[in-house]
Design a protein around this motif. Structure first.
Motif, mmCIF file in Angstrom:
data_model
loop_
_atom_site.group_PDB
_atom_site.id
_atom_site.type_symbol
_atom_site.label_atom_id
_atom_site.label_comp_id
_atom_site.label_asym_id
_atom_site.label_seq_id
_atom_site.Cartn_x
_atom_site.Cartn_y
_atom_site.Cartn_z
ATOM 1 N N PRO A 117 -51.235 -33.262 20.027
ATOM 2 C CA PRO A 117 -50.261 -32.751 21.000
ATOM 3 C C PRO A 117 -48.878 -33.374 20.838
ATOM 4 N N THR A 118 -47.856 -32.589 21.137
ATOM 5 C CA THR A 118 -46.507 -33.138 21.220
ATOM 6 C C THR A 118 -45.948 -32.841 22.609
ATOM 7 N N LYS A 119 -45.114 -33.771 23.072
ATOM 8 C CA LYS A 119 -44.550 -33.651 24.422
ATOM 9 C C LYS A 119 -43.223 -32.910 24.364
ATOM 10 N N GLY A 168 -33.412 -27.874 26.421
ATOM 11 C CA GLY A 168 -34.686 -28.386 25.922
ATOM 12 C C GLY A 168 -35.001 -27.798 24.566
ATOM 13 N N ALA A 169 -35.947 -28.319 23.946
ATOM 14 C CA ALA A 169 -36.908 -29.279 24.444
ATOM 15 C C ALA A 169 -37.022 -30.447 23.452
ATOM 16 N N THR A 170 -37.572 -31.552 23.944
ATOM 17 C CA THR A 170 -37.935 -32.624 23.030
ATOM 18 C C THR A 170 -39.212 -32.202 22.303
ATOM 19 N N ASP A 171 -39.584 -32.920 21.261
ATOM 20 C CA ASP A 171 -40.811 -32.608 20.508
ATOM 21 C C ASP A 171 -41.301 -33.909 19.883
ATOM 22 N N THR A 172 -42.077 -34.677 20.652
ATOM 23 C CA THR A 172 -42.500 -35.993 20.171
ATOM 24 C C THR A 172 -44.015 -36.112 20.273
ATOM 25 N N ALA A 197 -51.045 -37.040 33.192
ATOM 26 C CA ALA A 197 -50.120 -38.088 33.620
ATOM 27 C C ALA A 197 -48.866 -38.102 32.752
ATOM 28 N N LEU A 198 -48.253 -36.955 32.576
ATOM 29 C CA LEU A 198 -47.052 -36.880 31.735
ATOM 30 C C LEU A 198 -45.822 -37.290 32.533
ATOM 31 N N THR A 199 -44.901 -37.965 31.863
ATOM 32 C CA THR A 199 -43.664 -38.352 32.553
ATOM 33 C C THR A 199 -42.454 -38.018 31.674
ATOM 34 N N VAL A 200 -41.335 -37.824 32.343
ATOM 35 C CA VAL A 200 -40.064 -37.659 31.638
ATOM 36 C C VAL A 200 -39.402 -39.035 31.626
ATOM 37 N N THR A 201 -39.163 -39.547 30.427
ATOM 38 C CA THR A 201 -38.600 -40.896 30.344
ATOM 39 C C THR A 201 -37.074 -40.833 30.277
ATOM 40 N N ALA A 202 -36.457 -41.996 30.475
ATOM 41 C CA ALA A 202 -34.996 -42.087 30.382
ATOM 42 C C ALA A 202 -34.553 -41.676 28.969
ATOM 43 N N ASP A 203 -35.367 -42.006 27.951
ATOM 44 C CA ASP A 203 -35.024 -41.642 26.563
ATOM 45 C C ASP A 203 -35.039 -40.127 26.372
#
Ligand SMILES: Cc1cc2nc3c(=O)[nH]c(=O)nc-3n(C[C@H](O)[C@H](O)[C@H](O)COP(=O)(O)OP(=O)(O)OC[C@H]3O[C@@H](n4cnc5c(N)ncnc54)[C@H](O)[C@@H]3O)c2cc1C
Length: 501
Positions: free
Chosen positions: A243-245, A283-287, A295-301
């Motif tokens: 999976p990627t976030k 968007g979007a990020t892809d990490t 329990a997904l979170t959006v981080t400051a990064d």
């Protein structure tokens, strides 16, 4: 669409689908249309997983051409055409702009070649041919676009959707064809006969009751939870997902009437700045991500990365304080040992476990119907019931009986004349509920106070919440605020007020 646990215990079903995201919804509809007895459960609300956290694009995916995924792009462009026809109230053409900059990772000629191939792959279903845009045109049309190094650009067309509502509408169509559905029912184990799965042990997360649902075939369509459900079935031999976030930021409307496809200045990855429902999405990020999908979170990064991308291309810049909210989802991508996240394949894989469980890994929202066709063909073969797929020509529940533009105008006027609904609200109702809009407006005859807005700055009226409770299986405030409307996305404080949290 009514939630009935009694119907679920009245098995055995031909097929039980675990997961009410778009993958499970698609299989439920295809199976119901083939005349199978169908049950579907989701441990949370329908579309509460990845299927409400996408970029909301029904697209071939121009960027996949770079990685040579031509069959996937071809198939997705065909599915785009079918969705525009079968759900015209929820899927609309959208103009995209690609600005070209000197020294960028993708050269001008590569963009031009990619866009021409994209047109070619769309064939008769192409929305409009791509067209070059002169630098002076871009500066005039988009004064907020930073023009340092800008050499020109191009426009092309794709489509945009309301992902959560489209998923719910596919489910509603399945229910209309006889499928038994329930949200907030979790599979916690499996019923087995001679080592073969014969159903699932489930818990009703609302009433707390445990019971079994029996079925000849169980399909694990739990998206990012697929590996966890395989482990539950004792089929834990390999890991199917990598999976990627993906994070999106929601900003107030930046005045863009077109979407932008851009290359991020830090890593050259594609990202979008999109107009959506009167707001702007970035968007979007892809990490790569090993976090639990619960329990997904959006981080400051994550946030800093997206703001940096936006602010590199547009002025005035977006600050943290401007952001209304963000959302995050996991792409349930097929496990493959190599490649950076953006190049991981978006194709799907169907895994047959020794226990008889069929699990779906990967895929894209856009291609859900085609995926469902392949999966249901396998289900049909296993059931020994060879019946043909009928989803290509299946208009979804709210699809109007006539051309969309004509219907929109006629129905908007009719809601005003018959129910006294103002033009803006009437248009909003038709765009959200299609031919069902009049049923929502009819609640005003029960109680005219239901015509008041839920939130003064947004078009939703209170009648929608009653309708969603009675016809769309909304049980909790977030079901209304995050999936059936987007009020809670745009005004997160509403969730706290209405939820009493
Ligand atoms: C950031 C991002 C952007 C994207 N953008 C696009 C795009 O623009 N266009 C596009 O075509 N695709 C896009 N995608 C891909 C697309 O969103 C996904 O492929 C698709 O939504 C996956 O749907 P799904 O049904 O497989 O999974 P999900 O939507 O996650 O559904 C799985 C469901 O299973 C349920 N579940 C889990 N465990 C259990 C259990 N034990 N019992 C019962 N139910 C259970 C969950 O509650 C969940 O609702 C994007 C993805 C991401 C992350």
């Amino acid at each position: 669409m009514r939630r009935s646990l009694d119907a679920l215990t009245a098995g055995p079903f031909d097929v039980l689908i675990l997961g009410g995201g778009i993958t499970g919804a698609g299989v439920a509809l295809d199976s119901a249309l083939r005349g199978f007895r169908v049950a579907l459960i989701d441990k949370g609300d329908f579309a509460s997983g990845t299927s409400s956290a996408s970029s909301k694009l029904v697209h071939g995916g121009l960027r996949y051409l770079e990685h040579g995924h031509i069959p996937l792009v071809y198939e997705a462009l065909r599915e785009r055409r079918l969705l525009l026809r079968n759900a015209p109230h929820l899927v609309h053409p959208l103009r995209f702009v690609v600005p070209f900059f000197a020294g960028a990772r993708v050269a001008r000629w590569q963009w031009r070649a990619g866009l021409s191939l994209y047109d070619l792959l769309a064939g008769a279903g192409n929305l409009r041919r791509n067209r070059p845009l002169h630098r002076s045109h871009l500066r005039r049309e988009f004064p907020d676009l930073n023009s340092a190094g800008l050499t020109g650009g191009a426009e092309y067309y794709d489509a945009q959707m309301d992902d959560a509502r489209l998923c719910i509408e596919v489910l509603r169509t399945a229910a209309a064809h006889g499928a038994s559905l329930a949200n907030y029912v979790e599979a916690v184990g499996f019923e087995k006969v001679n080592g073969r799965i014969a159903g699932a042990q489930v818990v009703d997360r609302v009433g707390g009751e445990s019971f079994a649902i029996y079925a000849r075939q169980v399909v694990n369509a739990t998206g990012p939870w697929v590996d966890a459900v395989c482990r539950l079935a004792g089929d834990a031999s390999t890991q199917h997902l990598r999976p990627t976030k993906g994070v999106h930021l929601i900003a107030p409307d930046r005045g863009l009437r077109s979407a932008f496809l851009l290359l991020h200045p830090e890593d050259g990855r594609v990202f979008f700045v999109l107009p959506w429902q009167g707001k702007t999405l970035v968007g979007a990020t892809d990490t790569l991500c090993d976090d639990s999908p619960d329990a997904l979170t959006v981080t400051a990064d994550d946030q800093a990365y997206l703001l940096a991308g936006h602010n590199h291309f547009f002025s005035p810049s977006l600050a943290e304080a401007d952001i209304l909210n963000s959302f995050v989802g996991l792409r349930p991508l097929v496990h493959s040992s190599k490649g950076d996240p953006s190049s991981l394949p978006r194709e799907f894989r169907l895994i047959a476990s020794p226990s008889g469980l069929l699990s779906v890994a990967g895929g894209k929202y856009t291609t859900y119907r085609a995926m469902a066709e392949t999966i249901t063909d396998v289900v049909a073969a296993r059931l020994g019931k060879q019946r043909h797929c009928r989803t290509r020509r299946c208009a979804l529940d709210g699809a109007p009986p006539e051309r969309w533009t004509a219907f929109l105008e006629r129905e908007t006027a009719s809601l005003g004349a018959c129910h006294g609904v103002g033009e803006e609200t009437a248009r909003h109702l038709v765009e959200r509920y299609g031919r069902r809009a009049a049923e929502v407006a009819a609640y005003l005859e029960r109680d005219p106070a239901l015509g008041k807005p839920v939130d003064p700055g947004e078009p939703e009226m209170r009648a929608e919440f009653v309708y969603q409770q009675e016809h769309e299986m909304a049980l909790f405030p977030e079901d209304h605020l995050l999936r059936r409307t987007h009020l809670g996305l745009f005004r997160p404080e509403l969730l706290r007020w209405i939820g009493g949290g």
